[in-house]
Scaffold this motif. Sequence first.
Motif, mmCIF file in Angstrom:
data_model
loop_
_atom_site.group_PDB
_atom_site.id
_atom_site.type_symbol
_atom_site.label_atom_id
_atom_site.label_comp_id
_atom_site.label_asym_id
_atom_site.label_seq_id
_atom_site.Cartn_x
_atom_site.Cartn_y
_atom_site.Cartn_z
ATOM 1 N N THR A 145 4.222 29.490 34.810
ATOM 2 C CA THR A 145 3.732 28.185 34.344
ATOM 3 C C THR A 145 2.722 27.554 35.294
ATOM 4 O O THR A 145 2.232 26.455 35.020
ATOM 5 C CB THR A 145 4.889 27.188 34.151
ATOM 6 O OG1 THR A 145 5.542 26.977 35.412
ATOM 7 C CG2 THR A 145 5.888 27.695 33.120
ATOM 8 N N SER A 172 -0.682 25.499 30.207
ATOM 9 C CA SER A 172 -0.189 24.775 29.036
ATOM 10 C C SER A 172 0.471 25.734 28.066
ATOM 11 O O SER A 172 0.322 26.959 28.158
ATOM 12 C CB SER A 172 -1.327 24.036 28.330
ATOM 13 O OG SER A 172 -2.184 24.953 27.674
ATOM 14 N N ALA A 173 1.201 25.183 27.102
ATOM 15 C CA ALA A 173 1.875 26.016 26.096
ATOM 16 C C ALA A 173 0.853 26.820 25.310
ATOM 17 O O ALA A 173 1.074 27.989 24.975
ATOM 18 C CB ALA A 173 2.693 25.121 25.170
ATOM 19 N N ASP A 174 -0.332 26.238 25.024
ATOM 20 C CA ASP A 174 -1.363 26.946 24.273
ATOM 21 C C ASP A 174 -1.927 28.115 25.076
ATOM 22 O O ASP A 174 -2.202 29.184 24.543
ATOM 23 C CB ASP A 174 -2.503 25.991 23.904
ATOM 24 C CG ASP A 174 -2.066 24.939 22.903
ATOM 25 O OD1 ASP A 174 -1.065 25.181 22.186
ATOM 26 O OD2 ASP A 174 -2.705 23.877 22.829
ATOM 27 N N ASP A 195 -4.781 19.719 33.850
ATOM 28 C CA ASP A 195 -3.835 20.784 34.206
ATOM 29 C C ASP A 195 -3.329 20.687 35.644
ATOM 30 O O ASP A 195 -2.613 21.571 36.111
ATOM 31 C CB ASP A 195 -4.490 22.157 33.996
ATOM 32 C CG ASP A 195 -5.676 22.400 34.933
ATOM 33 O OD1 ASP A 195 -6.195 21.415 35.513
ATOM 34 O OD2 ASP A 195 -6.086 23.568 35.097
ATOM 35 N N GLY A 222 5.157 14.201 32.244
ATOM 36 C CA GLY A 222 6.223 14.867 31.508
ATOM 37 C C GLY A 222 7.430 13.976 31.323
ATOM 38 O O GLY A 222 7.365 12.769 31.547
ATOM 39 N N ARG A 239 10.105 18.143 32.456
ATOM 40 C CA ARG A 239 9.537 19.013 31.427
ATOM 41 C C ARG A 239 8.112 18.570 31.126
ATOM 42 O O ARG A 239 7.875 17.412 30.801
ATOM 43 C CB ARG A 239 10.402 18.943 30.170
ATOM 44 C CG ARG A 239 9.836 19.616 28.933
ATOM 45 C CD ARG A 239 9.649 21.103 29.052
ATOM 46 N NE ARG A 239 10.843 21.825 29.435
ATOM 47 C CZ ARG A 239 10.897 23.164 29.559
ATOM 48 N NH1 ARG A 239 9.816 23.875 29.307
ATOM 49 N NH2 ARG A 239 12.014 23.745 29.933
ATOM 50 N N HIS A 240 7.150 19.502 31.279
ATOM 51 C CA HIS A 240 5.750 19.213 30.953
ATOM 52 C C HIS A 240 5.325 20.091 29.785
ATOM 53 O O HIS A 240 6.138 20.847 29.224
ATOM 54 C CB HIS A 240 4.855 19.412 32.185
ATOM 55 C CG HIS A 240 4.912 20.794 32.771
ATOM 56 N ND1 HIS A 240 4.133 21.839 32.324
ATOM 57 C CD2 HIS A 240 5.670 21.296 33.782
ATOM 58 C CE1 HIS A 240 4.388 22.919 33.024
ATOM 59 N NE2 HIS A 240 5.330 22.625 33.915
ATOM 60 N N ASP A 241 4.059 20.031 29.411
ATOM 61 C CA ASP A 241 3.594 20.699 28.200
ATOM 62 C C ASP A 241 3.816 22.213 28.233
ATOM 63 O O ASP A 241 4.085 22.821 27.204
ATOM 64 C CB ASP A 241 2.100 20.392 27.991
ATOM 65 C CG ASP A 241 1.548 21.034 26.735
ATOM 66 O OD1 ASP A 241 2.134 20.826 25.654
ATOM 67 O OD2 ASP A 241 0.537 21.763 26.827
ATOM 68 N N GLY A 242 3.717 22.817 29.420
ATOM 69 C CA GLY A 242 3.827 24.277 29.486
ATOM 70 C C GLY A 242 5.104 24.802 30.088
ATOM 71 O O GLY A 242 5.274 26.024 30.227
#
Length: 266
Positions: free
Chosen positions: A237, A261-263, A79, A147, A185-188
């Motif tokens: 974010t 993260s998105a999760d 992260d 990303g 652009r990254h996961d979150g």
Amino acid sequence: MNRWLLRSMTELTSRKFVSRMAGRLAKSPLSRRWIPRFAALYRIPIEEAEKPLGEYESLNDFFTRRLKPGARPVDESPDALVSPVDALVTACGKIEEGMLLKIKGQDYTLDELLHDSPRIAQYRDGYFWVLYLSPTDYHRIHAPCSGSVVESEHIPGRVYPVNDFGLTAMRRVLSRNERLVTYIRHDGGEIAVVKVGALNVSSIRYVEPRPKKLERGQELAYFEFGSTVVLLTEDDTCVPRANVRPGDKVRMGERLGSLVSADDSV
């Protein structure tokens, strides 16, 4: 010399042709003779350089040097948002309704800094770091996270100095100087890496071939002479590192914060 005269002289020397002339001189083979003196003057740790001093073809070649493998460990936490450069933290904090507050006593707007990009709304309440590279510093710029590059923009402008004098005596130089902006652009979410040109910077160059996919710590671009990177995170974010403050020195690969993260954001 009074402040008004210094400002006037800075205005006169902030034209791009002055920087182009300085750049040509620094790229000349004749400039090789200045490398040892330059390294000694700025106390550059030459033992970190990829090559011995005698193998650099010009002052610019030395200035944009790579480092030996392992010289800049990159935080391996999944992260981690890391510093893209070796730099002095000039300012950092929360973006407040599109305002970057109190950068050497001056407030900046995202509208100015990002040149009215349609992406501005995504960053209005994120976080920012202003990272100043002096001539002493390593001048390659790396990806702050893994990303995909979703957009790159060139914003024309002047080349005012971005040192302490430039940021305090001149009017909002970070949003008036030439800039290259990379949106990743990254996961979150998304981050913006704003590379700001400066006096005697003949250019800001992307590495070739220009990558579309990035790993954290991968080379992205480099400055020819000292300048500044403004790093922006999208709203909700990132959790910044609490003990990074203005006046601190950071190294490329050092953690600046933790990305959500998105999760985690669900």
